[in-house]
Scaffold this active site. Sequence first.
Site, short mmCIF file in Angstrom:
data_model
loop_
_atom_site.label_atom_id
_atom_site.label_comp_id
_atom_site.label_asym_id
_atom_site.label_seq_id
_atom_site.Cartn_x
_atom_site.Cartn_y
_atom_site.Cartn_z
CB CYS A 69 -1.04 -0.01 1.33
SG CYS A 69 -2.09 1.28 1.48
CB CYS A 178 -2.66 3.74 -6.30
SG CYS A 178 -4.00 2.96 -5.38
N1 DGL Z 1 -3.61 0.54 -2.53
C1 DGL Z 1 -3.35 1.38 -1.84
C2 DGL Z 1 -2.22 2.24 -2.24
O1 DGL Z 1 -1.33 2.08 -2.96
C3 DGL Z 1 -4.29 2.29 -1.01
C4 DGL Z 1 -5.33 2.77 -1.86
C5 DGL Z 1 -6.55 3.40 -0.87
O2 DGL Z 1 -7.37 2.54 -0.07
O3 DGL Z 1 -6.85 4.37 -1.10
O4 DGL Z 1 -2.23 3.44 -2.05
#
Ligand code: DGL
Length: 253
Positions: A69, A178
């Site tokens: 994340c 992301c």
């Molecule tokens: N998938 C995560 C990232 O890479 C989190 C996205 C989210 O929950 O806003 O930032």
Amino acid sequence: MIGVFDSGSGGLTVLRVLRERMPNVDIVYFGDIKNAPYGNKSREELGVLTVLGIERLIREGATEIVSACNSVSVSIVLPMFEILDLPHANIVEMVGPTVSGLRGTEGKVLVVATHATIESNAYQDGLRMVGVSADGLALPDLVSLIEGGASDDAMREYVHNALAPELKEDHTHLLLGCTHFPLIRTIFTDVVKEVQPTCVIVDPALSVAGVVAQRFRDAGGGTTRFVITEDSPVFVKFVQEYCGITQPNIEVR
Ligand code: DGL
């Protein structure tokens, strides 16, 4: 056992590459769907959720952690290791390996990510530190659209409207900062083709999985287990279709 952490389905893009690189290791995946999206939360809230998520994975038996994340990467700072009593070497996050993988890139990178990731400047600063120019663009609604099971047309329209005016001729690379975004890579590919066809799309999962494979041992029974905090047919669909796990072991807790 490796614990993989994300707010929801995004970390599956890292899990898929990790599984290809490390077929034997046991993996437990934690998706905090109840609290998703993370990307619109404050730095303080994200710090708390990161500690809770990682502690949860440790309780599940994880001895090594992959924070799949980006939005929490700035939270993975020194005090956290002391809080978690975890050796620094046992945790891999997204930004370091990705920036390192882009070292020596000629041109300019446009980083697309959540509001939290862009605001933190982690990628933009990191890339500048290794001599690569970078711009950042937040796509704050895209994770909700993906987790909410929006239609491809709705997501295409959103990505097109946000990205087309910002993707300039000097952007040689588009970094999907992301982990949710590679789930809809074809949409990014279509928009990039239309606007700036020579621009190369970069999925950080490759660099991150490379570092994980180098650092952690690929030993175990090759099992994959999922713990999510809220039931989600969208998550199940991505596990089955994106990761190719037809009968996944998913617990909602
Ligand atoms: N998938 C995560 C990232 O890479 C989190 C996205 C989210 O929950 O806003 O930032």
